[in-house]
Design an enzyme around this catalytic site. Structure first.
Site, PDB file in Angstrom:
ATOM      1  CG  ASP A   1      -0.151  -4.545  -5.402  1.00 25.62           C
ATOM      2  OD1 ASP A   1      -0.873  -3.681  -5.843  1.00 25.62           O
ATOM      3  OD2 ASP A   1       0.571  -4.223  -4.412  1.00 25.62           O
TER       4      ASP A   1
ATOM      5  CG  ASN B   1       7.324  -3.173   5.228  1.00 23.02           C
ATOM      6  OD1 ASN B   1       7.055  -2.582   3.905  1.00 23.02           O
ATOM      7  ND2 ASN B   1       6.516  -4.162   5.684  1.00 23.02           N
TER       8      ASN B   1
ATOM      9  CG  HIS C   1       5.680  -3.163   0.968  1.00 21.97           C
ATOM     10  ND1 HIS C   1       4.736  -3.277   2.362  1.00 21.97           N
ATOM     11  CD2 HIS C   1       4.937  -2.485   0.183  1.00 21.97           C
ATOM     12  CE1 HIS C   1       3.664  -2.578   1.781  1.00 21.97           C
ATOM     13  NE2 HIS C   1       3.737  -1.738   0.796  1.00 21.97           N
TER      14      HIS C   1
ATOM     15  CD  GLU D   1       4.683  -6.599   3.369  1.00 23.22           C
ATOM     16  OE1 GLU D   1       5.425  -5.628   3.553  1.00 23.22           O
ATOM     17  OE2 GLU D   1       3.365  -6.371   3.765  1.00 23.22           O
TER      18      GLU D   1
END
Ligand code: GLP
Length: 242
Positions: free
Chosen positions: A67, A136, A138, A143
């Site tokens: 990313d 979280n 991800h 996400e």
């Protein structure tokens, strides 16, 4: 999914680096899928040491990164391109032309994402993909959501990720609100995946990944569907699994 629980960050880094070294030694022309964040830095240090000792040769190795923030220039010291150069590429004999990071300055983002995905395919897929995990759940910048875009795409970052990543920027306002990320399907093109996690802040994400239900609300849980995934986490990150 195989889970290896180790004592601490150093042991996690050693274990992860060992698996990566084996892949590189077995196939000097391998394709590495690489991740950024604090977690893989210890592994990258060990790979750089392996090169310095003459144990590893990266001259024919190719890489793709998961990313990149958008928009952000590769020269910005918070870009993932900058991170990779500093923490790994500048310390080993990899040919920079063989390293790929999504283009944080792409004018036509859709085209750039499609080209990135095609490049992964043209390289014959990824031999080993390294993943960190967000608090979280991800992976890359996929996400939690009700649906996930499968391949490389532009995505909005959640408030929790912006807050978590603000530690690297002058202020929370400076964190880009978007990123280009490989999708779950792109990640699944890897023949082997390792996930590294350390510390109590990752405990809930590891619990949901290892023993929760499969859910797009914890993208990492979908990794349980891949045939060759190893999670290497320390005791603190594993603490909620017991
Ligand atoms: C970022 C990256 C992820 C990384 C995650 C965890 O959001 N996009 O690829 O896994 O942070 O980072 P850290 O290892 O610093 O906790």
């Amino acid at each position: 999914m195989k889970v290896i629980v180790v004592k601490d960050y150093n042991e996690m880094s050693e274990k992860g680096a060992q698996i990566m070294k084996d892949v590189i030694k077995n196939n000097p022309e391998c394709v590495l899928g690489l991740a950024t964040g604090d977690t893989p830095i210890g592994m990258y240090n060990l790979l750089a040491e392996g090169y310095e000792k003459g144990e590893l040769d990266f001259s024919k190795v190719r890489s793709v990164n998961l990313d990149e923030y958008y928009p952000l220039s590769p020269d910005n010291d918070q870009s993932y391109r900058y991170f990779m150069n500093k923490n790994l590429f500048d310390r080993i004999n990899i040919d920079k032309a063989n390293t790929n990071v999504p283009d944080g300055m792409a004018k036509d983002v859709e085209k750039s994402c499609a080209e990135y995905e095609a490049k992964i395919d043209a390289m014959g897929g990824i031999d080993i993909q390294v993943l960190g995990i967000g608090r979280n759940g991800h992976i890359g910048f996929n996400e939690p959501d009700s649906e996930l875009v499968p391949t490389t795409h532009l995505t909005a970052l959640t408030d929790s990720t912006i807050e978590a990543n603000s530690r690297f920027f002058a202020s929370e306002n400076d964190v880009p609100k978007h990123a280009i990320t490989m999708g779950i399907e792109s990640v699944f093109k890897a023949r082997k995946i390792i996930v590294v996690a350390s510390g109590a802040s990752k405990a809930e994400a590891i619990r949901a990944t290892v023993c929760g239900n499969l859910s797009t609300n914890c993208p990492a849980s979908l990794l349980r569907l891949h045939p060759d995934v190893t999670i290497i986490c320390d005791e603190a990150a594993y603490s909620l699994c017991k």
